[in-house]
Scaffold this active site. Structure first.
Site, PDB file in Angstrom:
ATOM      1  N   LYS A 165     -17.709  -0.172 -37.137  1.00  0.00           N
ATOM      2  CA  LYS A 165     -18.546   0.173 -35.850  1.00  0.00           C
ATOM      3  C   LYS A 165     -18.597  -0.576 -34.622  1.00  0.00           C
ATOM      4  O   LYS A 165     -18.688   0.054 -33.591  1.00  0.00           O
ATOM      5  CB  LYS A 165     -20.188  -0.174 -36.693  1.00  0.00           C
ATOM      6  CG  LYS A 165     -20.432   0.450 -37.875  1.00  0.00           C
ATOM      7  CD  LYS A 165     -21.809   0.017 -38.575  1.00  0.00           C
ATOM      8  CE  LYS A 165     -21.797  -1.185 -39.052  1.00  0.00           C
ATOM      9  NZ  LYS A 165     -21.077  -1.501 -40.290  1.00  0.00           N
ATOM     10  N   ASP A 206     -18.679  -3.029 -42.720  1.00  0.00           N
ATOM     11  CA  ASP A 206     -17.099  -3.191 -42.420  1.00  0.00           C
ATOM     12  C   ASP A 206     -16.412  -1.937 -42.012  1.00  0.00           C
ATOM     13  O   ASP A 206     -15.334  -1.986 -42.140  1.00  0.00           O
ATOM     14  CB  ASP A 206     -16.631  -3.980 -43.354  1.00  0.00           C
ATOM     15  CG  ASP A 206     -17.301  -5.261 -43.714  1.00  0.00           C
ATOM     16  OD1 ASP A 206     -17.874  -5.930 -42.792  1.00  0.00           O
ATOM     17  OD2 ASP A 206     -17.577  -5.486 -44.701  1.00  0.00           O
ATOM     18  N   GLN A 241     -24.649  -3.463 -40.831  1.00  0.00           N
ATOM     19  CA  GLN A 241     -24.354  -3.229 -42.410  1.00  0.00           C
ATOM     20  C   GLN A 241     -24.227  -1.902 -42.447  1.00  0.00           C
ATOM     21  O   GLN A 241     -23.612  -1.165 -41.587  1.00  0.00           O
ATOM     22  CB  GLN A 241     -25.598  -3.840 -43.106  1.00  0.00           C
ATOM     23  CG  GLN A 241     -25.749  -5.179 -43.448  1.00  0.00           C
ATOM     24  CD  GLN A 241     -26.013  -6.017 -42.085  1.00  0.00           C
ATOM     25  OE1 GLN A 241     -27.110  -5.570 -41.375  1.00  0.00           O
ATOM     26  NE2 GLN A 241     -25.295  -7.070 -41.498  1.00  0.00           N
ATOM     27  N   GLY A 247     -20.669  -8.806 -38.847  1.00  0.00           N
ATOM     28  CA  GLY A 247     -19.421  -9.118 -38.066  1.00  0.00           C
ATOM     29  C   GLY A 247     -18.616  -8.161 -37.606  1.00  0.00           C
ATOM     30  O   GLY A 247     -17.962  -7.323 -38.155  1.00  0.00           O
ATOM     31  N   HIS A 248     -19.015  -7.660 -36.283  1.00  0.00           N
ATOM     32  CA  HIS A 248     -18.554  -6.644 -35.745  1.00  0.00           C
ATOM     33  C   HIS A 248     -17.131  -7.050 -34.657  1.00  0.00           C
ATOM     34  O   HIS A 248     -17.324  -7.775 -33.912  1.00  0.00           O
ATOM     35  CB  HIS A 248     -19.479  -5.771 -34.924  1.00  0.00           C
ATOM     36  CG  HIS A 248     -20.527  -5.256 -35.515  1.00  0.00           C
ATOM     37  ND1 HIS A 248     -21.488  -4.680 -35.132  1.00  0.00           N
ATOM     38  CD2 HIS A 248     -20.617  -5.166 -37.115  1.00  0.00           C
ATOM     39  CE1 HIS A 248     -22.429  -4.200 -36.026  1.00  0.00           C
ATOM     40  NE2 HIS A 248     -21.874  -4.580 -37.268  1.00  0.00           N
TER      41      HIS A 248
HETATM   42  P1  IMP Z   1     -27.414 -10.305 -46.820  1.00  0.00           P
HETATM   43  O1  IMP Z   1     -27.590  -9.320 -45.682  1.00  0.00           O
HETATM   44  O2  IMP Z   1     -26.688 -11.595 -46.294  1.00  0.00           O
HETATM   45  O3  IMP Z   1     -28.803 -10.654 -47.514  1.00  0.00           O
HETATM   46  O4  IMP Z   1     -26.223  -9.950 -47.961  1.00  0.00           O
HETATM   47  C1  IMP Z   1     -26.794  -8.630 -48.955  1.00  0.00           C
HETATM   48  C2  IMP Z   1     -25.479  -7.734 -49.098  1.00  0.00           C
HETATM   49  O5  IMP Z   1     -25.035  -7.360 -47.812  1.00  0.00           O
HETATM   50  C3  IMP Z   1     -24.278  -8.650 -49.609  1.00  0.00           C
HETATM   51  O6  IMP Z   1     -23.689  -7.810 -50.712  1.00  0.00           O
HETATM   52  C4  IMP Z   1     -23.536  -8.821 -48.495  1.00  0.00           C
HETATM   53  O7  IMP Z   1     -22.019  -8.925 -48.838  1.00  0.00           O
HETATM   54  C5  IMP Z   1     -23.708  -7.601 -47.971  1.00  0.00           C
HETATM   55  N1  IMP Z   1     -23.357  -7.459 -46.264  1.00  0.00           N
HETATM   56  C6  IMP Z   1     -24.391  -7.937 -45.435  1.00  0.00           C
HETATM   57  N2  IMP Z   1     -23.911  -7.871 -44.166  1.00  0.00           N
HETATM   58  C7  IMP Z   1     -22.965  -7.344 -44.295  1.00  0.00           C
HETATM   59  C8  IMP Z   1     -21.981  -6.994 -43.218  1.00  0.00           C
HETATM   60  O8  IMP Z   1     -22.055  -6.918 -42.188  1.00  0.00           O
HETATM   61  N3  IMP Z   1     -20.815  -6.166 -43.714  1.00  0.00           N
HETATM   62  C9  IMP Z   1     -20.655  -6.007 -45.166  1.00  0.00           C
HETATM   63  N4  IMP Z   1     -21.298  -6.354 -46.128  1.00  0.00           N
HETATM   64  C10 IMP Z   1     -22.572  -7.207 -45.497  1.00  0.00           C
END
Ligand code: IMP
Length: 428
Positions: free
Chosen positions: A18, A15, A226, A42-43
């Site tokens: 990017k 977040d 991420q 979520g970009h």
């Molecule tokens: P997953 O990727 O859904 O398996 O989530 C694993 C961890 O990564 C969790 O703490 C999510 O909140 C975090 N996470 C996954 N995608 C994002 C993102 O795009 N932004 C921020 N945190 C993320």
């Protein structure tokens, strides 16, 4: 002639903005490539006061003359992809040419079910706080070598064989471990073929397209999702995602050799946020965290969850410089700090009575780390109209200079607002 290749990746826990940085740079690029993650991302991009949130589509998709690539390292949820494409079509948008790698793994309905059921079954201490988008279970199948790839959706014989074997295992997990309903093979098979029909014209050899773009002298942007501290290897394991957002992940997730990357740019917020569980040394639990959340609009673009907020952690940024070989920083949301009297920045950790200035590899150790802060004066004025570094108030310049001195790399771009134009460019 060779185009310039840049990796743009997150430095903190995601977040960082990017999408917004990629959107700015995409105007000069020929191609934008997503190399890992999936619809958990979520970009957000704001163009002419219109807001767009991309989960799977590369953030260059709003430039019709560009090429956008979903690489082999991405896990692709077909429904999420089609929903995004339909949403943009409904808004009358002309889009970039989109290519999806044959080798991208497909997020199946059972992945999403297992992700949510597994998360629900975890104790408070073990909960990861996943987005529930099926990311971990899909990558697990990839490495177990029982995954369904994009290419399988357009080959009914292969799909029937693979899906029947995999679904047997998944239905056992769903029913015997979680007491959930089994999925019906015929229904899922028919649904998958429908996805394949729509996906077929988009499928291609993604790496060849990227290679072609570089050879044609076009700039190519690799857009990380991420971030470094959520990386499966280099992040705060087990509170991480299941892919490789770090620079190395761009090479494996897109099919490009490291020698062809020119620059690696790390995007970091002027403060810090985290969604989901796991250690966060500079987190502010009280009014200050609330103020950062309010001013920064810190609610998840994918899940709507309120983000945990705190001061910028330069120990973590410096770690990202090292594991990614960062060449420069894109500093976003500097304007969110406009009203603060004092700006704090973490320069070291205190752990077990000792002060250290490097990021511990152990998550347990990080959880016990207390931040050591340097305090800088706030600038107390609106910087959103500044378009050059010189126009920034001296205290804001000092803050940027401090980040450069600490990390030893330049801040090449500064975000001072949400729009494309709210950007100070200093060599990026
Ligand atoms: P997953 O990727 O859904 O398996 O989530 C694993 C961890 O990564 C969790 O703490 C999510 O909140 C975090 N996470 C996954 N995608 C994002 C993102 O795009 N932004 C921020 N945190 C993320």
């Amino acid at each position: 002639m060779k185009g310039r290749t840049d990796i743009v990746l997150g430095v903190q826990w995601g977040d960082e903005g990017k999408g917004r940085v990629v959107d700015v740079l995409a105007s000069e690029a020929g191609a934008v490539v997503r190399y890992q993650g999936g619809a958990n991302a979520g970009h957000t991009v704001v163009v002419e006061n219109e807001k767009y949130v991309f989960h799977l589509l590369p953030s260059g998709i709003l430039y019709p003359e560009k090429l956008c690539v979903i690489g082999n390292g991405v896990v692709l949820d077909p429904e999420a992809l089609f929903e995004e494409l339909d949403g943009l079509a409904a808004r009358g948008k002309k889009l970039a040419r989109l290519i999806v790698s044959h080798a991208a793994h497909i997020v199946m309905p059972y992945h999403k079910m297992i992700d949510r059921l597994a998360e629900g079954a975890r104790s408070d201490a073990a909960r990861i706080g996943t987005t529930g988008r099926g990311i971990g279970p899909c990558y697990a199948d990839k490495y177990e070598r029982i995954g369904i790839r994009a290419e399988d959706l357009v080959n009914p014989d292969v799909l029937r064989d693979k899906l029947s074997r995999t679904l047997k295992i998944k239905n056992d997990i769903l029913t015997k471990i979680y007491g959930a309903e089994a999925l019906d093979f015929d229904e899922l098979f028919a649904q998958s073929l429908k996805w394949g029909e729509r996906l077929a014209p988009l499928l291609g050899d993604a790496f060849l397209e990227i290679d072609g773009a570089i050879r044609d002298g076009r700039n190519v942007l690799f857009e990380g999702a991420q971030a470094t501290l959520l990386d499966i290897d280099h992040g705060t394991y087990p509170f991480v995602t299941s892919s490789s957002p770090c620079a190395g992940g761009a090479c494996t997730g897109a099919g490009i050799g490291p020698s062809r990357i020119d620059r690696v740019i790390g995007v970091t917020k002027a403060y810090c946020t985290r969604v989901g569980e796991g250690p966060f040394p500079t987190e502010e639990h009280g009014e200050l965290g609330e103020e950062l959340r309010r001013k920064g609009g810190e609610f998840g673009a994918t899940t709507g969850r309120p983000r945990r907020c705190g001061w910028c952690d330069l120990v973590a940024v410096d770690y990202a410089v090292k594991v990614n070989g960062l060449d420069g920083i894109a500093l976003t949301k500097l304007d969110v700090l406009d009203d603060f009297d004092e700006i704090k920045v973490c320069v070291a950790y205190e752990t077990g009575g000792a002060v250290r200035n490097h990021f511990p590899s152990s998550c347990v150790e990080l959880a016990g780390a207390k931040p050591v802060y340097k305090s800088l004066p706030g600038w107390k004025c609106n910087i959103s109209k500044c378009r050059s570094f010189e126009e920034l108030p001296p205290a804001a310049r000092d803050y940027v200079n401090f980040i450069e001195e600490y990390t030893g790399i330049p801040v090449l771009l500064i975000g001072v607002g949400v729009g494309r134009e709210d950007t100070i460019r200093r060599g990026l």
